[in-house]
Enzyme design. Structure first.
Site, short mmCIF file in Angstrom:
data_model
loop_
_atom_site.label_atom_id
_atom_site.label_comp_id
_atom_site.label_asym_id
_atom_site.label_seq_id
_atom_site.Cartn_x
_atom_site.Cartn_y
_atom_site.Cartn_z
N HIS A 4 3.32 -6.16 4.18
CA HIS A 4 3.97 -7.47 4.22
C HIS A 4 3.60 -8.17 5.52
CE1 HIS A 4 6.12 -6.42 0.71
NE2 HIS A 4 7.34 -6.25 1.17
N CYS A 14 12.15 -3.88 3.10
CA CYS A 14 10.81 -3.83 3.68
C CYS A 14 10.43 -5.12 4.39
CB CYS A 14 9.78 -3.48 2.61
SG CYS A 14 9.87 -4.41 1.08
#
Lengths: 349, 349
Positions: free
Chosen positions: B256, B131
């Site tokens: 993120h 990710c």
């Protein structure tokens, strides 16, 4: 030291002032008179220093008279106006604001790195660096003395208290709104919950990180990012040093963290870097990830030193070290460095 | 496409599985049968996909039979065991775990960057990157196509959902403990309040940032930091690319962020970088700090693209760009990229 000099604390009632009074109480034998000064609005309040309740007086030419060393813990525009007045009245000024940091006639000093710069102060003013520069410069400077720094790439994780008490209050208010909710999982939900309560920040801080602090400077850079570059160059006497900084505010109350990528002129090793950092004044080496040892703001807040961990050498460049440093932005990042400078000057009396 | 292939979703009941069922419901016309598979513990549960309640069946050789494409949204050890079984039964596997990402016989694919790599899959398995790599690679890959990337220095601001549902629960529990308190201002106070409630993290996440994620790898690096390097090299077909990554967990639920310092072989300009990023598939350029426009996790969560802002050229190096990117780690960072790969394979039928 022949006599105990008289100290003025200008901005005694602010967030940095509160930490300064703690530090002055711990180092009780340095100063003669300690005069607490603030805006007229705060005059008459009483604050404890060295165990005595002391009345705060209003900032004026009169209250700056008879002072040997004046600490300025106020916004830059107040320092810009009043620090030269204090200097003209014979005080050595130690200024914590950005007003004079890049003035070529004002030394910018970190006692662990460039104490010699303190001696030449044509304007009678000494400046203390910004809190993000201070979070990293003690470790970088120690490594520079051995390896000669060539380039820095830094990403900051800045605490909200760096934006003042209003920043802390905004985060606490926002945390009360998001605690116990499912917020933070759909677009804009935190922003809607927080509404206008962003305080001094351009976006919500609870459950968020915000890649902006300071004012807009040239070419998309923020003023804080360029300040890290310019202050680092001045402190290390490396006017051409390449420094790329990215400032990001994080939902931490106090203690700035910085991810540092440092390229040196000489080959580096983690072993030698550990030796240097373990013996450098003002630095705590805390670097054993297998044992859960790396600095975090929650562990570092309230302490004096800069903490450093995550020391690695780049796998494909034997001149590059990576570090993660944490430092209390109200202590070493502001009040403590200013107090250290004032105490070094006090030894001249 | 001649017939609608049969799809299996292995790990349908997890956090990424939940996002996958949303995506599959939005792209309802791609698949024939959609079979939902999970551990025996979750078998029998009913989940909605394409508007129909669908019973979850237990992972077994039998339930993997008759499947054309199998999505694996499970921990690496489960993928390592079961993905080859699914492939042996004739399914093309798209694996979201780390199990096969660096296997030379398994392509690692981001549809916007290296779709051609999807065609050669000797083991019948295709891997989706991690990710944090996915948060930055779409923007870096777009710029690489024009400027040729030479070195990356990245610092990540990783959301707690990257550590699974347990990470989200730990942060929510901790936020309830710190909201309305003065915690975060004295050494270790957050750690004492949180006690053993750190969940999957090595330190408290509320009012804190934690410079560690993954397992201890060689020479002080974490496995996640080395994975960002190795995955980036593989996706861009640049096996020698210099990549230094620092992974830091922040108290954000989902999305993120990555601060990217990218050096290229060619001269860069912000104007040309803006043109490239504004027209790249899967990217939203959001870059006007004067108007408060820069990506933050709270604004990006729940959206498909990678958002990019804070584009600056280094003042002293005309080959360096700085970027700040945000991407939803459960969508593009996991479920969405996996779904995109599966749909590209579906077009072969």
């Amino acid at each position: 030291m022949n006599r105990k000099p008289a100290l003025a604390v200008v901005g005694a009632t602010g967030a940095v002032g509160a930490v300064m009074l703690q530090i002055l109480s711990q180092h009780a034998d340095v100063w003669g008179e300690i005069r607490l000064i603030a805006s007229p609005r705060s005059a008459g309040r009483k604050l404890a220093v060295r165990g005595e309740e002391t009345e705060v007086v209003a900032l004026s030419e009169e209250t700056l008279t008879g002072i040997d060393v004046a600490l300025f813990l106020v916004p830059a525009e107040v320092s810009a106006q009043w620090a030269p007045i204090a200097a003209a009245k014979g005080a050595v000024v130690v200024d914590n604001s950005a007003a004079f940091r890049l003035d070529p006639d004002v030394p910018l000093v970190v006692p662990e790195i460039n104490p010699h710069s303190l001696r030449v102060r044509p304007r009678g003013i000494v400046a203390s660096p910004g809190c993000t520069t201070l979070a990293m410069i003690v470790t970088v400077g120690a490594l520079h003395a051995e390896f000669c720094v060539d380039e820095l790439v830094v990403s900051a994780y800045q605490a909200v208290s760096g934006a003042g008490q209003g920043g802390v209050e905004a985060l606490r208010t926002q945390l009360a709104l998001v605690a116990g909710t499912e917020l933070g999982t759909s677009p804009g939900d935190v922003r809607r919950a927080v509404g206008d309560g962003v305080g001094p920040f351009p976006a919500p801080m609870a459950l968020n990180v915000v890649p902006w602090s300071g004012a807009l400077a040239a070419d998309g850079w923020s003023s804080e990012e360029l300040a890290i570059r310019d202050e680092t160059r001045k402190i290390l006497s490396l006017p051409e040093l390449r420094v790329s900084a990215t400032c990001v505010r994080v939902p931490v109350v106090t203690s700035h963290s910085v991810s540092v990528h440092a390229r040196f002129e000489r080959e580096v090793s983690v072993e030698r870097a550990h030796e240097i950092l373990a013996t450098s004044p003002g630095v705590v080496l805390f670097d054993d990830p297998a044992a859960g040892e790396f600095p975090t703001p929650a562990d570092v807040v309230g302490t004096d030193p800069t903490w450093v961990g995550r020391v690695r050498r780049a796998m494909d460049d034997s001149r590059v070290l990576e570090l993660f440093v944490c430092g209390d932005n109200l202590r070493k990042g502001a009040a403590l460095n200013t107090a250290q400078l004032a105490e070094a000057i006090a030894r001249e009396f």
